[in-house]
Design an enzyme around this catalytic site. Structure first.
Site: not given
Length: 286
Positions: A231, A265
């Protein structure tokens, strides 16, 4: 379009909830591997859109020890530039590959905000629904999941970023709405996993705050999933492209595990599993 359960298909919940309970009950977080069959995902868009490549990647994640494969056919990239697709287009990407991935024997979650797509995936044997809008975008989602008895991952999201808000308070309020929708539809609480949505509708600072204050979500008494893989907040600390953020992803995921996350995840299954196992082994010596 609201999707109702197919009368010829048994509820998907028994296998899914059994697998989920086992995974979140372990001392080590379960690892969910990302399988994007999209041309425009922020990290690996286009890499696995060909069915053969998608299946090859699924097999590689299984060989690495993945616990759940999360398959998505629409980019929900948390930054600007994602192109919405119709349910028909999403289904066209899923149909050549989903049943083959399910047949590999590892629980599969379907990453979609559309009830019609989730219904198809459950028909094909997917075990878990993963809704990046936490049951709040498609009015058919909660009734579908309740009817099928499937576990669901409820993710926090926002249409826009607001740097001025207390992001953890916003996450809690969002989850209260989602849990109310779930209860009214008849989804049992023990079939719900919460995801704070790292990177979605958040500044880099807010994503890090959500991770730092993850324990505050214990108030709900539900398992928490964290997906910080590659991210952009990582680049705010250490400038990097998505493919260069493995170390930052692992750092974030280890902190999430320390703060109680039950599912991680990730795009990088083998490396993440190694980090989690080593951290757990060290902590067990205390």
């Amino acid at each position: 379009m609201n999707a109702s359960p197919s009368p010829s298909v048994p509820p998907a919940g028994s296998a899914g909830i059994g697998a989920l309970r086992t995974l979140v009950g372990r001392p080590l977080p379960a690892v969910m591997g990302v399988l994007n069959i999209t041309p425009d995902s922020f990290s690996d868009g286009g890499a696995f859109i060909a069915p053969a490549r998608a299946l090859e990647q699924a097999r590689a994640m299984i060989a690495a020890g993945v616990d759940i494969i999360d398959i998505g056919a629409e980019s929900t990239r948390p930054y600007k530039g994602a192109r919405p697709v119709t349910a028909a287009e999403e289904l066209a990407r899923l149909k050549p590959v989903l049943s083959d991935v399910v047949a590999l024997g590892v629980p599969v979650s379907i990453d979609s905000m559309k009830a019609e797509v989730v219904a198809f995936a459950l028909d094909q044997g997917a075990a878990i629904a993963n809704d990046v809008w936490g049951l709040q975008r498609d009015s058919g989602m909660a009734p579908l999941i309740a009817a099928r008895g499937a576990p669901v991952i409820v993710m926090h999201n926002r249409d826009s970023v607001d740097p001025a808000i207390d992001i953890v308070a916003d996450i809690k309020t969002f989850f209260l709405r989602s849990l109310d929708l779930a209860a009214k539809a008849g989804i049992a609480r023990d079939k719900i996993v919460l995801d704070p949505g790292i990177g979605f509708g958040k500044t880099a600072e807010q994503s890090m705050t959500a991770l730092a204050r993850l324990r505050e979500l214990d108030m709900f008494g539900l398992p928490v999933l964290v997906g910080a893989s590659r991210k952009r907040f990582i680049a705010s600390v250490s400038p990097s492209e998505p493919s260069e953020r493995l170390a930052g992803s692992i750092a974030a995921h280890l902190i999430a595990a320390q703060r109680g996350a039950k599912i991680i995840r990730t795009h990088d299954v083998a490396e993440t599993l190694q980090a989690l196992r080593v951290a757990h082994a060290i902590e067990s010596k205390q």
